[in-house]
Design a protein around this motif. Structure first.
Motif, mmCIF file in Angstrom:
data_model
loop_
_atom_site.group_PDB
_atom_site.id
_atom_site.type_symbol
_atom_site.label_atom_id
_atom_site.label_comp_id
_atom_site.label_asym_id
_atom_site.label_seq_id
_atom_site.Cartn_x
_atom_site.Cartn_y
_atom_site.Cartn_z
ATOM 1 N N ALA A 132 1.236 -6.910 -1.183
ATOM 2 C CA ALA A 132 2.335 -6.293 -0.422
ATOM 3 C C ALA A 132 2.505 -4.824 -0.817
ATOM 4 N N GLN A 133 2.381 -4.540 -2.105
ATOM 5 C CA GLN A 133 2.497 -3.149 -2.564
ATOM 6 C C GLN A 133 1.341 -2.322 -2.011
ATOM 7 N N ALA A 134 0.134 -2.895 -2.044
ATOM 8 C CA ALA A 134 -1.042 -2.185 -1.538
ATOM 9 C C ALA A 134 -0.894 -1.896 -0.047
ATOM 10 N N ARG A 135 -0.413 -2.905 0.709
ATOM 11 C CA ARG A 135 -0.222 -2.724 2.150
ATOM 12 C C ARG A 135 0.808 -1.637 2.434
ATOM 13 N N ALA A 136 1.925 -1.676 1.700
ATOM 14 C CA ALA A 136 2.977 -0.676 1.902
ATOM 15 C C ALA A 136 2.436 0.733 1.635
ATOM 16 N N LEU A 137 1.658 0.880 0.571
ATOM 17 C CA LEU A 137 1.078 2.193 0.252
ATOM 18 C C LEU A 137 0.140 2.642 1.368
ATOM 19 N N ARG A 138 -0.664 1.684 1.862
ATOM 20 C CA ARG A 138 -1.609 2.040 2.912
ATOM 21 C C ARG A 138 -0.869 2.436 4.186
ATOM 22 N N GLU A 139 0.195 1.688 4.516
ATOM 23 C CA GLU A 139 0.997 2.026 5.693
ATOM 24 C C GLU A 139 1.618 3.416 5.575
ATOM 25 N N GLU A 140 1.957 3.787 4.337
ATOM 26 C CA GLU A 140 2.532 5.124 4.128
ATOM 27 C C GLU A 140 1.446 6.190 4.009
ATOM 28 N N GLU A 141 0.197 5.770 4.211
ATOM 29 C CA GLU A 141 -0.943 6.682 4.204
ATOM 30 C C GLU A 141 -1.253 7.296 2.843
ATOM 31 N N CYS A 142 -0.995 6.502 1.817
ATOM 32 C CA CYS A 142 -1.470 6.859 0.488
ATOM 33 C C CYS A 142 -2.911 6.324 0.440
ATOM 34 N N ALA A 143 -3.870 7.222 0.290
ATOM 35 C CA ALA A 143 -5.277 6.854 0.491
ATOM 36 C C ALA A 143 -5.838 5.923 -0.581
ATOM 37 N N GLU A 144 -5.423 6.124 -1.822
ATOM 38 C CA GLU A 144 -6.062 5.380 -2.905
ATOM 39 C C GLU A 144 -5.058 4.668 -3.806
ATOM 40 N N ALA A 145 -5.569 3.720 -4.566
ATOM 41 C CA ALA A 145 -4.700 2.964 -5.469
ATOM 42 C C ALA A 145 -5.451 2.494 -6.694
ATOM 43 N N GLN A 146 -4.663 2.141 -7.691
ATOM 44 C CA GLN A 146 -5.158 1.679 -8.980
ATOM 45 C C GLN A 146 -4.123 0.680 -9.476
ATOM 46 N N GLY A 147 -4.588 -0.408 -10.093
ATOM 47 C CA GLY A 147 -3.632 -1.382 -10.609
ATOM 48 C C GLY A 147 -4.281 -2.719 -10.849
ATOM 49 N N PHE A 148 -3.540 -3.626 -11.470
ATOM 50 C CA PHE A 148 -4.076 -4.934 -11.839
ATOM 51 C C PHE A 148 -4.609 -5.703 -10.627
ATOM 52 N N LEU A 149 -4.029 -5.449 -9.429
ATOM 53 C CA LEU A 149 -4.517 -6.125 -8.222
ATOM 54 C C LEU A 149 -6.011 -5.877 -8.018
#
Ligand code: C2E
Ligand code: MG
Ligand code: MG
Ligand code: MG
Length: 279
Positions: free
Chosen positions: A238-255
């Motif tokens: 859910a956090q990853a989806r929300a970030l993607r919807e807000e157009e944050c291109a990249e992510a890092q985390g335990f997921l």
């Protein structure tokens, strides 16, 4: 009797004060020993593109397991390493390890944390340059992470290093973004390549409208000044989806993956090919 009482009081407080100092000195000695005995190591946490699920980079994170087998958290011992100056040789070790890691994984960007103490050292940028040459790592795939508070501590010395690093083609990232002060002016002055949205915002982004609004504002700001973004501490889809919807291109985390040794990192890549797409 008064004298005896006074002495007792004195005796009561003095050992307590010494105890804290003694523990500090013991930890400092252990840090020094640890450096000689190769008790430090570096682990790598994947960074992914949120649209493709592709692995784009890795953040190098310091680990210390002392001779008794105890694992210490960098959050606990880095401050002492900074106070004692030991962060300089320790930081050089992390950088050299990370550059060796990056040199043989040419598709990856490698991010390394630098402390305020390192950043204000006059020779820091030159040390980075030397390490790049010695390891064969390309400058454009190395990213130095720093916090706003680190920059503020000794602005002029730090900025001089940053200018040299940028001139060499090394990337600059602002870590823990949103937790420091006057982020807007730093973004402009620093000309950093990307900002890392702090975990505290990511943690609430899927449930809390305010946190989501903050993320949206950070994305808008970053886009306005042409800076890349990565969300830190992503633990749920859910956090990853929300970030993607807000157009944050990249992510890092335990997921996407916890920090692991270099060998495990490669196994992770082989096992999953591409690291977990969000859906
Ligand atoms: P940081 O640079 O903000 O690193 C991110 C921290 O968040 C890491 O903790 C990482 O293991 C943790 N993390 C990553 N994904 C998640 C997640 O999904 N959930 C949660 N709860 N945590 C996550 P770590 O490795 O314990 O490092 C803590 C801090 O210590 C770092 O924060 C950094 O400020 C400092 N540090 C670590 N390595 C170095 C280093 O080589 N040099 C310096 N100067 N500082 C370092
Ligand atoms: Mg970091
Ligand atoms: Mg961070
Ligand atoms: Mg941090």
């Amino acid at each position: 009797a008064a004298k005896a009482e006074g002495r007792r009081t004195w005796r009561f407080f003095e050992p307590a004060m010494n105890e804290a100092q003694r523990r500090r000195r013991a930890l400092e000695a252990a840090l020094r020993e640890g450096l000689h005995r190769n008790e430090f190591s570096v682990v790598y946490q994947p960074q992914v593109n949120l649209s493709s699920g592709r692995l784009t980079g890795a953040e190098a994170l310091l680990r210390w397991q002392d001779s008794s087998g105890t694992r210490h958290s960098p959050a606990d011992f880095v401050p002492l390493a900074e106070d004692t100056g030991l962060i300089l040789p320790i930081g050089e070790f992390v950088l050299a390890e990370a550059c060796r890691f990056g040199a043989v994984r040419p598709s990856l960007l490698v991010a390394v944390n630098a402390s305020a103490v390192q950043l204000r050292e006059p020779g820091f940028a030159r040390m980075v340059e030397r390490t790049l040459q010695q390891t064969g790592m390309s400058a454009s795939r190395l990213e130095i992470e720093m916090t706003e508070t680190a920059i503020l501590r000794d602005m002029e010395a730090v900025m001089s290093n940053i200018r040299l690093l940028r001139h060499m083609g090394v990337r600059i990232a602002l870590d823990d973004f949103g937790t420091g002060f006057s982020s807007l002016s730093h973004l402009r002055q620093l000309e950093c390549d990307r900002i890392k949205i702090d975990r505290s915002f990511v943690k609430e982004v899927a449930e809390q409208p305010q946190a989501r609004a903050m993320v949206r504002a950070m994305v808008g700001m970053a886009k306005a000044v042409g800076v890349e973004l990565i969300g830190e501490g992503v633990e749920t889809p859910a956090q990853a989806r929300a970030l993607r919807e807000e157009e944050c291109a990249e992510a890092q985390g335990f997921l996407f993956g916890a920090p692991v040794s270099a060998e495990e990192f490669d196994r992770l890549r082989l096992d999953r090919g591409e690291l977990a797409s969000v859906d």
